[in-house]
Write an enzyme that holds these catalytic residues in place. Structure first.
Site, short mmCIF file in Angstrom:
data_model
loop_
_atom_site.label_atom_id
_atom_site.label_comp_id
_atom_site.label_asym_id
_atom_site.label_seq_id
_atom_site.Cartn_x
_atom_site.Cartn_y
_atom_site.Cartn_z
N HIS A 71 2.36 0.90 9.45
CA HIS A 71 2.44 0.31 8.12
C HIS A 71 3.58 0.95 7.33
CE1 HIS A 71 -2.22 0.08 8.68
NE2 HIS A 71 -1.60 -0.85 9.39
N TYR A 134 -3.29 11.95 2.55
CA TYR A 134 -1.93 11.61 2.14
C TYR A 134 -1.86 11.37 0.63
CZ TYR A 134 -3.87 6.88 3.03
OH TYR A 134 -4.66 5.76 3.06
#
Length: 470
Positions: A71, A134
Site C-alpha cells: 500500500h 506506525y
C-alpha cells in the site's frame, strides 16, 4: 533472533530515495527493555524531515506469516515493531526514474524505517504475537489518492521468507494490480499564487506543464476568505509560492490603497502562514528592498534589521515577519523587478525609439532583477531543499542608478545615452499631483547567501542585453 542491546542511533540510506532505515538504541535487563521509538530532535539531527506525525496506529498479528500490503498512501510513515519481528518490503510507486525500485529488510524492536509518501509498504510477520506500529502525518481520508501493488508482482519479485501460497492474505490485497497497471504517484502539488503577474508568468514558463503544478489568480482563490482552510485539501500540497502582492507603492499612501496594501501584503500572507504551518507546506514568499530605509552603507544582508519608510514597505515587512514563523519557509527578497509587461526597461526603450530625452533618477542605487532569474532561484531553493530562511535574489554585477540603466537601454537600442539626464529623487517628484511613497536610496542586496546555496545569479547587465534583444 535475540534483540541486540546497546546499538547507537544511526540512519542508513536504502536503494529507494527518501526511504531511511534507522538503528534504534534498546536498553534492557532481566526485567525487559526500553527504547525511544520516536525522538524528534535526535532523528531530525540525523537528516530525517520533521514530518509532523498526527496519528499512531498498531496492528497486532497473532500468527507468523501474516502478510499485508503493498500500500502506498499520500502521507509519510514511521514504521517500527513493538514486539516480534517482521520482513518488510517497500516498492517505489512514485513518478520518476526509481519507479518500481524494491528494498527489503527485517525489522525488530531495535530497527525502524521512515517510509516517504508514495512508497508502497508491506510486511510479513516472522514470529507469532508481533505488534507492528506506525506513525503517520495525515488522517485517513476517503477522498485521498492511494496506490497499490500486488504482493506477488513478478517485476518487483519480492522473495518472501514464507511463500505467499502458504500464508493468509486478504482478498483485497490479492486483487491489487501488477506494476505495469499501477498509475505512478504524482509529487505533492505546487500552488503558484499571483499567476498572472510578471513573476507568475515567469514561473509558468519555468515549471514544465504538469498536473501537480497549479496556478491561481485572485479570482480563483480568495486569501481573505474565512473558509480558506477548506478551499483545498491542503495536505496534498507540498509548496505554495506566493507571487501575489500589492506593488503600487504610491497608491499605497492613499486611504484606499493603504487598505488594499495591508490586505494583500500582510493579511493574505498571514492566512497562508496558518495553512502552511498546519499542513506541513513549504511557503515561498516574495519580499522587497522596500523593507529597508536605504541608509545602510553597502549591500544589505539577510540579517539586517528592517526599517521601512512607507506604507508599501511596512506591509511587506509585516508579511515577512509572519511568514518567518512558518517552519518551512523561503522569503525571497528582491529589487527592481523586470519581466513580461509594463516596466522601466520597456518604458526607456520606448522613449528612446520616440527620440525623447528623459530626466531619470540618479540617486537611487540597486540592481535589476529579471523574472526568469527570480523564478529559477525560487525553483532552485525548492528543488535543492536549501536551508529554510530569507534569501536575497537580484541580478549580479555592479550596482547602478536608474539613470545609469536608462543610459544603457539607450545604448543597447542604438540611441545616444547622453540623452538621459540625471535628477535627484526629490527633484523628480517635485510638484507631483498625488501622494509619493518614500524610496530607499540604497537598494543593493548582498548575494552571498543565495550563492552559497548553489544558485549563481546572472549579471544584470548581461540579462538586460538579452532582454532587449528578445
Amino acid at each position: 533472533m535475540s534483540l541486540e542491546f546497546g546499538k547507537q542511533l544511526q540512519a542508513r540510506t536504502t536503494t529507494i530515495p527518501g526511504l531511511l532505515l534507522f538503528d534504534l538504541p534498546v536498553h534492557g535487563d532481566a526485567r525487559g527493555w526500553f527504547k525511544e521509538n520516536w525522538q524528534r530532535e535526535k532523528m531530525t539531527a540525523l537528516g530525517l524531515d520533521d514530518f509532523g506525525p498526527v496519528q499512531n496506529n498498531i496492528s497486532f498479528n497473532d500468527a507468523a506469516g501474516t502478510t499485508r500490503g503493498i500500500h502506498a498512501e499520500p502521507w509519510d510513515k514511521w514504521v517500527s515493531v513493538a514486539t516480534g519481528r517482521i520482513f518488510g518490503a517497500w516498492v517505489d510507486l512514485r513518478e520518476g526514474p526509481t519507479f518500481g525500485a524494491v528494498f527489503t529488510a527485517e525489522i525488530d524492536p531495535g530497527t525502524a524505517i521512515f517510509v516517504p509518501r508514495g512508497v508502497g509498504n508491506s510486511y510479513q510477520t516472522l514470529v507469532p504475537d508481533t505488534a507492528y506500529t506506525y506513525l503517520v502525518n495525515d488522517h485517513w481520508s476517503p477522498t485521498a489518492d492511494y496506490a497499490f501493488l500486488n504482493l506477488a508482482d513478478e517485476t518487483a519479485a519480492i522473495e518472501w521468507p514464507i511463500p505467499l501460497a502458504d500464508v493468509e492474505i486478504s482478498e483485497k490485497d490479492k486483487a491489487h494490480p501488477r506494476l505495469s497497471d499501477v498509475a505512478p504517484v504524482a509529487p505533492k502539488k505546487i500552488l503558484v499564487l499571483g499567476a498572472n503577474g510578471q513573476l507568475g508568468r515567469a514561473l509558468r514558463a519555468h515549471f514544465p506543464a504538469s498536473s501537480h503544478v497549479e496556478y491561481a489568480t485572485r479570482d480563483d482563490i480568495d486569501l481573505t476568505d474565512a473558509n480558506l482552510s477548506q478551499a483545498r485539501r491542503w495536505r496534498d500540497y507540498g509548496v505554495i509560492v506566493n507571487a501575489a502582492a500589492f506593488t503600487a507603492v504610491d497608491l499605497a499612501e492613499t486611504p484606499s490603497g493603504r487598505a488594499d496594501a495591508w490586505a494583500s501584503n500582510a493579511t493574505a500572507p498571514a492566512a497562508l502562514a496558518r495553512i502552511a504551518t498546519e499542513n506541513g507546506i513549504t511557503l515561498v514568499h516574495v519580499s522587497s528592498d522596500y523593507v529597508f530605509d536605504g541608509s545602510h552603507a553597502g549591500a544589505y544582508s539577510e540579517t539586517e534589521p528592517v526599517r521601512p519608510l512607507g506604507v508599501y514597505g511596512q506591509t511587506k515587512a509585516a508579511g515577512d515577519a509572519v511568514v518567518s514563523t512558518v517552519p518551512r519557509h523561503y522569503i525571497v527578497r528582491t529589487s527592481w523587478v523586470i519581466g513580461d509587461g509594463k516596466n522601466f526597461v520597456r518604458t526607456m526603450a520606448s522613449l528612446a525609439e520616440r527620440g525623447i530625452s528623459p530626466r531619470v533618477v540618479g540617486d537611487q542605487i540597486g540592481r535589476l532583477t529579471f523574472t526568469d532569474q527570480l523564478a529559477a532561484a525560487i525553483a532552485h531553493l525548492i528543488e535543492s531543499r536549501a536551508e529554510y530562511g530569507i534569501y536575497n535574489v537580484t541580478g549580479a554585477g555592479e550596482p547602478r542608478s536608474w539613470a545609469d540603466i536608462a543610459r544603457e537601454v539607450y545604448r543597447l537600442t542604438g540611441h545616444d545615452p547622453a540623452a538621459v539626464t540625471d535628477v535627484s529623487t526629490d527633484e523628480y517628484f517635485a510638484g507631483a499631483a498625488g501622494p509619493v511613497a518614500p524610496r530607499p536610496l540604497n537598494s543593493v542586496l548582498d548575494l552571498t547567501k543565495i550563492r552559497a546555496a548553489g544558485f549563481d545569479p546572472v549579471d544584470a547587465d548581461v540579462s538586460l542585453a538579452s532582454y532587449l534583444a528578445d
